[in-house]
Motif scaffolding. Structure first.
Motif, short mmCIF file in Angstrom:
data_model
loop_
_atom_site.label_atom_id
_atom_site.label_comp_id
_atom_site.label_asym_id
_atom_site.label_seq_id
_atom_site.Cartn_x
_atom_site.Cartn_y
_atom_site.Cartn_z
N GLN A 189 0.88 -1.17 0.00
CA GLN A 189 0.00 0.00 0.00
C GLN A 189 0.91 1.22 0.00
OE1 GLN A 189 -3.11 0.26 3.09
NE2 GLN A 189 -2.49 2.38 3.40
N GLN A 191 1.50 5.45 -0.40
CA GLN A 191 0.94 6.80 -0.41
C GLN A 191 2.05 7.81 -0.22
OE1 GLN A 191 -2.81 5.87 2.32
NE2 GLN A 191 -3.07 7.82 1.28
N GLU A 202 -1.54 13.22 8.59
CA GLU A 202 -2.08 12.31 7.58
C GLU A 202 -1.35 10.96 7.58
OE1 GLU A 202 -3.08 16.45 6.44
OE2 GLU A 202 -1.26 15.44 7.11
N ASP A 205 -2.85 8.85 10.20
CA ASP A 205 -4.14 8.31 9.74
C ASP A 205 -3.94 7.07 8.89
OD1 ASP A 205 -5.43 10.41 11.00
OD2 ASP A 205 -5.57 11.64 9.20
N VAL A 206 -2.93 7.09 8.03
CA VAL A 206 -2.63 5.93 7.19
C VAL A 206 -2.26 4.73 8.06
CG1 VAL A 206 -0.99 4.99 5.51
CG2 VAL A 206 -1.94 7.27 5.18
N ARG A 208 -3.02 4.18 11.21
CA ARG A 208 -4.19 3.72 11.97
C ARG A 208 -5.09 2.84 11.10
NH1 ARG A 208 -6.32 8.23 12.65
NH2 ARG A 208 -4.87 8.85 14.29
N THR A 209 -5.33 3.27 9.89
CA THR A 209 -6.18 2.50 8.98
C THR A 209 -5.52 1.17 8.63
OG1 THR A 209 -7.11 4.52 8.06
CG2 THR A 209 -7.34 2.51 6.76
N PHE A 210 -4.23 1.20 8.35
CA PHE A 210 -3.51 -0.01 7.98
C PHE A 210 -3.54 -1.05 9.11
CE2 PHE A 210 0.58 -2.37 7.50
CZ PHE A 210 0.37 -2.90 6.24
N THR A 212 -5.77 -1.22 11.70
CA THR A 212 -7.11 -1.61 12.15
C THR A 212 -7.96 -2.26 11.07
OG1 THR A 212 -8.00 0.60 11.71
CG2 THR A 212 -7.16 0.16 13.94
N LYS A 213 -7.52 -2.22 9.82
CA LYS A 213 -8.35 -2.79 8.75
C LYS A 213 -8.46 -4.29 8.89
CE LYS A 213 -4.77 -3.62 5.29
NZ LYS A 213 -4.26 -3.32 3.94
#
Length: 213
Positions: A189, A191, A202, A205-206, A208-210, A212-213
């Motif tokens: 992934q 970005q 930001e 945020d990336v 955290r999403t990575f 918790t997904k």
């Protein structure tokens, strides 16, 4: 190798989860010349209260900083010398064995453990993490060592975040890492943000999403 009294030992900052039953562990590796306090200050901003955090200190004193640590030395041109390679091998071995011991000491299995790193710490994340059965790897403003061999087994997914204005580790290093990992069959992934050699909200945020997904 099991560190003895004469072997390098990791100095660890451990930040427990804010819940009674943590659901994962996140290991964060600092960059060249920083130390484990540097990334430790970010814990509240990750907003991951159910995860415990571990911050190991680099094994070697930084050449130009009283408080700084490093995983291995650089020359002025950023190339590896014989000393650099020896230090890198030591850091690789000590970090890898320590991470593999974490389930016993923390109660969290490796498949619920993430390794993340900034700059040189990002390089170390790829150096050790591609061969470990961890949940994922996060590389912030980092790079893949040029002679890093292809993983021998299925590697964990990797998130790469980099700044287009990075004047320390150029964006081309991120592109090279992304392309080589993808060619190896690693799930990547990627970005990039309009930032320099830094960690902006930001990026958190990336992460955290990575996780918790």
């Amino acid at each position: 190798m099991h560190p003895s009294n004469t072997d390098p030992k990791l100095d660890i900052i451990f930040v427990p989860a804010r819940t009674d039953t943590p659901i994962g562990s996140i290991v964060l590796l600092h960059g060249w010349g920083a130390n484990h306090d540097d990334l430790g200050e970010l814990v509240p901003y990750f907003n991951l209260p159910e995860y415990q955090f571990l911050f190991p200190n680099g094994l070697f004193d930084h050449e130009y900083s009283d408080d700084g640590k490093m995983w291995y030395s650089f020359t002025g041109a950023g190339q590896l010398t014989d000393l650099s390679r020896t230090q890198l091998a030591t850091s690789r071995e000590v970090l890898s064995e320590w991470i593999q011991s974490l389930p016993e000491s923390t109660g969290i299995p490796l498949d619920r453990t993430w390794i993340a790193g900034f700059s040189q710490g990002g390089a170390m994340t790829l150096e050790i993490g591609l061969d470990l059965p961890v949940a994922g790897l996060i590389v912030m403003s980092g790079y893949l060592h040029p002679d890093r061999p292809k993983p021998q087994s299925v590697a964990p997914p990797v998130a790469i975040v980099h700044g287009t204005q990075d004047d320390v580790v150029p964006i081309s290093a991120a592109h090279t890492s992304r392309d080589k990992l993808t060619a190896w069959g690693v799930e990547v992934q990627y970005q990039e943000f309009q930032m320099g050699h830094s960690i902006v909200p930001e990026v958190l945020d990336v992460i955290r999403t990575f996780v918790t997904k």
